[in-house]
Each structure stands twice: as structure tokens, then as C-alpha cells.
Design a protein around this motif. Structure first.
Motif, mmCIF file in Angstrom:
data_model
loop_
_atom_site.group_PDB
_atom_site.id
_atom_site.type_symbol
_atom_site.label_atom_id
_atom_site.label_comp_id
_atom_site.label_asym_id
_atom_site.label_seq_id
_atom_site.Cartn_x
_atom_site.Cartn_y
_atom_site.Cartn_z
ATOM 1 N N MET A 174 -6.504 16.795 12.351
ATOM 2 C CA MET A 174 -7.724 16.274 11.447
ATOM 3 C C MET A 174 -9.081 16.087 12.362
ATOM 4 S SD MET A 174 -8.179 12.941 9.055
ATOM 5 C CE MET A 174 -6.549 12.543 8.806
ATOM 6 N N ALA A 175 -10.280 16.695 11.831
ATOM 7 C CA ALA A 175 -11.338 16.463 12.717
ATOM 8 C C ALA A 175 -11.718 14.861 12.380
ATOM 9 C CB ALA A 175 -12.557 17.426 11.698
ATOM 10 N N THR A 176 -12.315 14.536 13.769
ATOM 11 C CA THR A 176 -12.734 13.232 13.690
ATOM 12 C C THR A 176 -14.220 12.990 13.057
ATOM 13 O OG1 THR A 176 -13.975 13.315 15.898
ATOM 14 C CG2 THR A 176 -11.683 12.951 15.812
ATOM 15 N N GLU A 183 -16.588 14.925 15.541
ATOM 16 C CA GLU A 183 -16.542 16.292 15.592
ATOM 17 C C GLU A 183 -17.384 16.754 14.366
ATOM 18 O OE1 GLU A 183 -12.295 17.344 17.686
ATOM 19 O OE2 GLU A 183 -12.391 16.420 15.615
ATOM 20 N N CYS A 184 -17.162 15.927 13.160
ATOM 21 C CA CYS A 184 -18.045 16.336 11.978
ATOM 22 C C CYS A 184 -19.471 16.151 12.170
ATOM 23 C CB CYS A 184 -17.637 15.509 10.864
ATOM 24 S SG CYS A 184 -15.841 15.861 10.249
ATOM 25 N N ASP A 243 -11.231 13.697 3.779
ATOM 26 C CA ASP A 243 -9.903 13.045 4.161
ATOM 27 C C ASP A 243 -10.353 12.095 5.338
ATOM 28 O OD1 ASP A 243 -11.360 15.005 5.759
ATOM 29 O OD2 ASP A 243 -9.755 15.602 7.132
ATOM 30 N N THR A 249 -13.117 18.690 3.444
ATOM 31 C CA THR A 249 -12.383 17.963 4.657
ATOM 32 C C THR A 249 -13.235 18.383 5.919
ATOM 33 O OG1 THR A 249 -11.118 20.117 5.265
ATOM 34 C CG2 THR A 249 -10.345 18.653 3.485
ATOM 35 N N ASP A 278 -11.994 19.343 8.789
ATOM 36 C CA ASP A 278 -11.566 20.545 9.334
ATOM 37 C C ASP A 278 -12.217 21.730 8.853
ATOM 38 O OD1 ASP A 278 -9.572 19.215 11.063
ATOM 39 O OD2 ASP A 278 -8.012 19.796 9.765
ATOM 40 N N ASP A 279 -12.400 21.794 7.237
ATOM 41 C CA ASP A 279 -13.285 22.692 6.747
ATOM 42 C C ASP A 279 -14.765 22.773 7.221
ATOM 43 O OD1 ASP A 279 -10.946 23.818 5.574
ATOM 44 O OD2 ASP A 279 -11.392 22.915 3.569
ATOM 45 N N VAL A 312 -16.033 21.747 10.138
ATOM 46 C CA VAL A 312 -15.995 22.331 11.628
ATOM 47 C C VAL A 312 -15.567 23.825 11.547
ATOM 48 C CG1 VAL A 312 -14.637 22.336 13.764
ATOM 49 C CG2 VAL A 312 -15.124 20.163 12.614
ATOM 50 N N ALA A 313 -14.563 24.423 10.809
ATOM 51 C CA ALA A 313 -14.340 25.843 10.492
ATOM 52 C C ALA A 313 -15.417 26.409 10.010
ATOM 53 C CB ALA A 313 -13.228 25.975 9.634
#
Length: 115
Positions: free
Chosen positions: A1-3, A6-7, A41, A76, A78-79, A81-82
Motif C-alpha cells: 500500500m502506498a504511503t 508516496e502519494c 485506502d 487508491t 497504489d493506483d 502512484v501507478a
């Protein structure tokens, strides 16, 4: 899970990419609108503005956005970041419901150029 960090870094990279864009992307980003990005998330919302072709994050709040922004994103971490990293296609993610984008009709027509 991205922090959260990171976001935030991903949003800063997105802002930088938008600021240096050319052509249709630059034209689509040339709006002056309030923006929110809810990271589902983490239950955190980044609140700011799209101005001068760049996203400026002004605050990070716990939970959903306190006010309704003119352009609203939800996904989310992660999304996010992706997407910014080029590993997730925005149109496919939006179409499948992984990313939610809400805005007025005029803004949606302008923003579709970013796809």
C-alpha cells in the motif's frame, strides 16, 4: 500500500508533468479550478487548485474532502502512484471504476484531452 508521502510525491510529479506539457495536454490543463484527490485506502484527501496548468496541493485532510471541489478524483494510493508512473492507463482505470473523476460537463470535455 502506498504511503501518504508516496502519494504526495506522485501528485507533485503529476503537477510537474502538467506544467511542462505542450499541445492538447497543456490546453486541457489550462483551467482554474478547485481540485481534490481522495486516497480511499488511506482515507486522506489532498486539496488544492488547478491553476496555470499545474496542480497546487494546499492541504491534506483526514477523510473525505471537507468541501466539494470543482474537479474531484478518488482512487487508491497504489493506483495514483501507478497512474503517474505510467503503469496504469487512466482511461481504462476510469472505465473500470478503479479511478473516479467527477467534474462539470464543460470540465470533463476539456479534461478528456488528457486521456
Amino acid at each position: 500500500m502506498a504511503t501518504i508521502d508516496e502519494c504526495r510525491t506522485a501528485l507533485e510529479k503529476l503537477a510537474e508533468n502538467m506544467a511542462t506539457a505542450e499541445g492538447n495536454v497543456r490546453e486541457a490543463a489550462a483551467l482554474d479550478r478547485s481540485v481534490s484527490c481522495h486516497i480511499k485506502d488511506l482515507d486522506v484527501t489532498f486539496v488544492g487548485r488547478l491553476e496555470n496548468g499545474r496542480i497546487v496541493v494546499r492541504d491534506t485532510v483526514q477523510g473525505p474532502p471537507p468541501e466539494r471541489a470543482q474537479i474531484r478524483l478518488a482512487m487508491t494510493g497504489d493506483d495514483l502512484v501507478a497512474l503517474v508512473g505510467g503503469d496504469l492507463n487512466f482511461a481504462k482505470a476510469w472505465g473500470s471504476g478503479r479511478v473516479r473523476l467527477e467534474a462539470g460537463l464543460f470540465d470533463l470535455f476539456r479534461l478528456r484531452k488528457l486521456l
